[in-house]
Design a protein around this motif. Sequence first.
Motif, PDB file in Angstrom:
ATOM      1  N   VAL A  32      91.372 -10.091  19.445  1.00  0.00           N
ATOM      2  CA  VAL A  32      90.112 -10.286  18.731  1.00  0.00           C
ATOM      3  C   VAL A  32      90.326 -10.182  17.224  1.00  0.00           C
ATOM      4  O   VAL A  32      89.800 -11.001  16.449  1.00  0.00           O
ATOM      5  N   VAL A  33      91.096  -9.184  16.795  1.00  0.00           N
ATOM      6  CA  VAL A  33      91.349  -9.020  15.362  1.00  0.00           C
ATOM      7  C   VAL A  33      92.087 -10.234  14.806  1.00  0.00           C
ATOM      8  O   VAL A  33      91.758 -10.742  13.723  1.00  0.00           O
ATOM      9  N   SER A  34      93.067 -10.735  15.548  1.00  0.00           N
ATOM     10  CA  SER A  34      93.815 -11.914  15.088  1.00  0.00           C
ATOM     11  C   SER A  34      92.917 -13.138  14.997  1.00  0.00           C
ATOM     12  O   SER A  34      92.977 -13.904  14.028  1.00  0.00           O
ATOM     13  N   LEU A  35      92.070 -13.340  16.017  1.00  0.00           N
ATOM     14  CA  LEU A  35      91.164 -14.486  16.002  1.00  0.00           C
ATOM     15  C   LEU A  35      90.178 -14.409  14.837  1.00  0.00           C
ATOM     16  O   LEU A  35      89.948 -15.406  14.134  1.00  0.00           O
ATOM     17  N   LEU A  36      89.593 -13.233  14.640  1.00  0.00           N
ATOM     18  CA  LEU A  36      88.613 -13.081  13.577  1.00  0.00           C
ATOM     19  C   LEU A  36      89.242 -13.244  12.203  1.00  0.00           C
ATOM     20  O   LEU A  36      88.672 -13.917  11.320  1.00  0.00           O
ATOM     21  N   GLY A  39      90.426 -17.024  11.854  1.00  0.00           N
ATOM     22  CA  GLY A  39      89.261 -17.912  11.795  1.00  0.00           C
ATOM     23  C   GLY A  39      88.449 -17.713  10.529  1.00  0.00           C
ATOM     24  O   GLY A  39      88.059 -18.687   9.868  1.00  0.00           O
ATOM     25  N   GLY A  40      88.181 -16.463  10.178  1.00  0.00           N
ATOM     26  CA  GLY A  40      87.416 -16.180   8.968  1.00  0.00           C
ATOM     27  C   GLY A  40      88.125 -16.628   7.708  1.00  0.00           C
ATOM     28  O   GLY A  40      87.502 -17.166   6.780  1.00  0.00           O
ATOM     29  N   THR A  41      89.429 -16.418   7.663  1.00  0.00           N
ATOM     30  CA  THR A  41      90.189 -16.802   6.479  1.00  0.00           C
ATOM     31  C   THR A  41      90.229 -18.316   6.308  1.00  0.00           C
ATOM     32  O   THR A  41      90.074 -18.827   5.194  1.00  0.00           O
ATOM     33  N   HIS A 101     103.974 -22.444   5.041  1.00  0.00           N
ATOM     34  CA  HIS A 101     102.575 -22.871   5.156  1.00  0.00           C
ATOM     35  C   HIS A 101     101.654 -21.701   4.808  1.00  0.00           C
ATOM     36  O   HIS A 101     101.895 -20.561   5.210  1.00  0.00           O
ATOM     37  N   PRO A 102     100.588 -21.958   4.023  1.00  0.00           N
ATOM     38  CA  PRO A 102      99.668 -20.866   3.669  1.00  0.00           C
ATOM     39  C   PRO A 102      99.107 -20.129   4.871  1.00  0.00           C
ATOM     40  O   PRO A 102      98.898 -18.913   4.821  1.00  0.00           O
ATOM     41  N   ALA A 103      98.838 -20.837   5.981  1.00  0.00           N
ATOM     42  CA  ALA A 103      98.297 -20.170   7.171  1.00  0.00           C
ATOM     43  C   ALA A 103      99.283 -19.149   7.724  1.00  0.00           C
ATOM     44  O   ALA A 103      98.886 -18.094   8.222  1.00  0.00           O
ATOM     45  N   GLU A 104     100.559 -19.458   7.651  1.00  0.00           N
ATOM     46  CA  GLU A 104     101.577 -18.517   8.107  1.00  0.00           C
ATOM     47  C   GLU A 104     101.563 -17.257   7.266  1.00  0.00           C
ATOM     48  O   GLU A 104     101.643 -16.130   7.788  1.00  0.00           O
ATOM     49  N   LEU A 105     101.451 -17.414   5.945  1.00  0.00           N
ATOM     50  CA  LEU A 105     101.446 -16.258   5.050  1.00  0.00           C
ATOM     51  C   LEU A 105     100.169 -15.448   5.201  1.00  0.00           C
ATOM     52  O   LEU A 105     100.190 -14.213   5.102  1.00  0.00           O
ATOM     53  N   ILE A 106      99.054 -16.147   5.455  1.00  0.00           N
ATOM     54  CA  ILE A 106      97.794 -15.442   5.699  1.00  0.00           C
ATOM     55  C   ILE A 106      97.918 -14.558   6.938  1.00  0.00           C
ATOM     56  O   ILE A 106      97.518 -13.385   6.933  1.00  0.00           O
ATOM     57  N   TYR A 107      98.463 -15.121   8.003  1.00  0.00           N
ATOM     58  CA  TYR A 107      98.622 -14.343   9.229  1.00  0.00           C
ATOM     59  C   TYR A 107      99.574 -13.171   9.013  1.00  0.00           C
ATOM     60  O   TYR A 107      99.313 -12.053   9.483  1.00  0.00           O
ATOM     61  N   PHE A 110      97.806 -10.342   7.169  1.00  0.00           N
ATOM     62  CA  PHE A 110      96.838  -9.643   8.001  1.00  0.00           C
ATOM     63  C   PHE A 110      97.519  -8.773   9.054  1.00  0.00           C
ATOM     64  O   PHE A 110      97.127  -7.617   9.273  1.00  0.00           O
ATOM     65  N   VAL A 111      98.529  -9.304   9.729  1.00  0.00           N
ATOM     66  CA  VAL A 111      99.122  -8.555  10.836  1.00  0.00           C
ATOM     67  C   VAL A 111      99.870  -7.331  10.317  1.00  0.00           C
ATOM     68  O   VAL A 111      99.828  -6.260  10.921  1.00  0.00           O
ATOM     69  N   LEU A 112     100.542  -7.450   9.167  1.00  0.00           N
ATOM     70  CA  LEU A 112     101.243  -6.298   8.610  1.00  0.00           C
ATOM     71  C   LEU A 112     100.259  -5.264   8.059  1.00  0.00           C
ATOM     72  O   LEU A 112     100.550  -4.065   8.054  1.00  0.00           O
ATOM     73  N   LEU A 113      99.099  -5.741   7.617  1.00  0.00           N
ATOM     74  CA  LEU A 113      98.093  -4.823   7.089  1.00  0.00           C
ATOM     75  C   LEU A 113      97.377  -4.060   8.191  1.00  0.00           C
ATOM     76  O   LEU A 113      97.098  -2.861   8.070  1.00  0.00           O
ATOM     77  N   LEU A 114      97.096  -4.725   9.301  1.00  0.00           N
ATOM     78  CA  LEU A 114      96.235  -4.147  10.331  1.00  0.00           C
ATOM     79  C   LEU A 114      96.982  -3.400  11.431  1.00  0.00           C
ATOM     80  O   LEU A 114      96.377  -2.588  12.137  1.00  0.00           O
ATOM     81  N   VAL A 115      98.271  -3.663  11.604  1.00  0.00           N
ATOM     82  CA  VAL A 115      99.012  -3.003  12.675  1.00  0.00           C
ATOM     83  C   VAL A 115      99.043  -1.476  12.528  1.00  0.00           C
ATOM     84  O   VAL A 115      98.849  -0.766  13.517  1.00  0.00           O
ATOM     85  N   PRO A 116      99.273  -0.911  11.332  1.00  0.00           N
ATOM     86  CA  PRO A 116      99.280   0.563  11.248  1.00  0.00           C
ATOM     87  C   PRO A 116      97.993   1.227  11.702  1.00  0.00           C
ATOM     88  O   PRO A 116      98.039   2.127  12.559  1.00  0.00           O
ATOM     89  N   PRO A 117      96.798   0.828  11.190  1.00  0.00           N
ATOM     90  CA  PRO A 117      95.584   1.506  11.683  1.00  0.00           C
ATOM     91  C   PRO A 117      95.311   1.255  13.156  1.00  0.00           C
ATOM     92  O   PRO A 117      94.832   2.158  13.863  1.00  0.00           O
TER      93      PRO A 117
END
Length: 298
Positions: A32-36, A39-41, A101-107, A110-117
């Motif tokens: 869900v976090v990955s999709l949101l 998709g939002g970005t 690709h910008p989408a790759e860097l966006i992902y 996000f994934v490196l930011l959100l994995v710790p919490p």
Amino acid sequence: MSWRRIWQAAVFELFSALRSRRAVVVVVLYLVVSLLCMGGTITMLGKLEDQLSQVLQVERPEGAKSGVVSAALWKSKPFQNIVKGALQGDTLVYDDICGKHPAELIYAWFVLLLVPPLTLMLSANRAASEIGSGSVLYMITRVTRLEWTLGKYLGSALSILVGVLVGACGAWAVAFFKLSGTDVAALFPAMVGWSLKAWVLSLAWLGLALGISHFFKSGAKADGLAWLMLLAFSVAPNALKLFGGRFAFLSFLFPATAEHSLWRTSFAPVAASSAWLVMLGLCYLSAGYAFFAGRDAR
């Protein structure tokens, strides 16, 4: 210590997570976090592309979906200067991510930011709840305390691995349907690679979460301290810079320092930072085990 018993403890942890649906929650939460996030970005990116293309003088094809201008923006000199500024002049990281690709860097961001919490949210109360309820006694009559600790760490790590990989698949699916360009299909291996890097980062935070959990018999107390440590460990490397080079070596005790090298694509820096993150996780975990080994489990 028996590796077979450690693996048995890890499998028991996995089956316990499945029975309690905690494993399902892990996978669904990462998905869900990955999709949101993706998709939002991409939606926000589409709204900003018109204005950015005018400022940076990049032509946006009429009727094009999001991503066409973003790929062109990445190649423009003004945008490259913005990225260099954000990286604080780190040319090694910039050279490695340049052209992606910008989408790759966006992902990746996000994934490196959100994995710790997310890791702390899912793991900080695991050992404490079993110690508090007394269910740990069932395990330590069959395996040693060290084997139980390592098995719980391994089982939780496997749950997180499945979660981040499913999240990568979901994020790529969003990118595939919402972005333009023939190279979007090639993003899947890259997103899986960033997910694996994020999983390695999670191993350090998982060790911290479970290490803290060994000190308590209350899951709520373990959760509270884990979140405080997340905040402290996130700001500590930058805070140490204020004291100059005298205490710079202490920054290597925090996962955020090694996380920076995960942005590299060269094997040597990624392998070195990965090994360091795993070692940090095991060190944090061993501190909790040392306390638990000397206390009454009842």
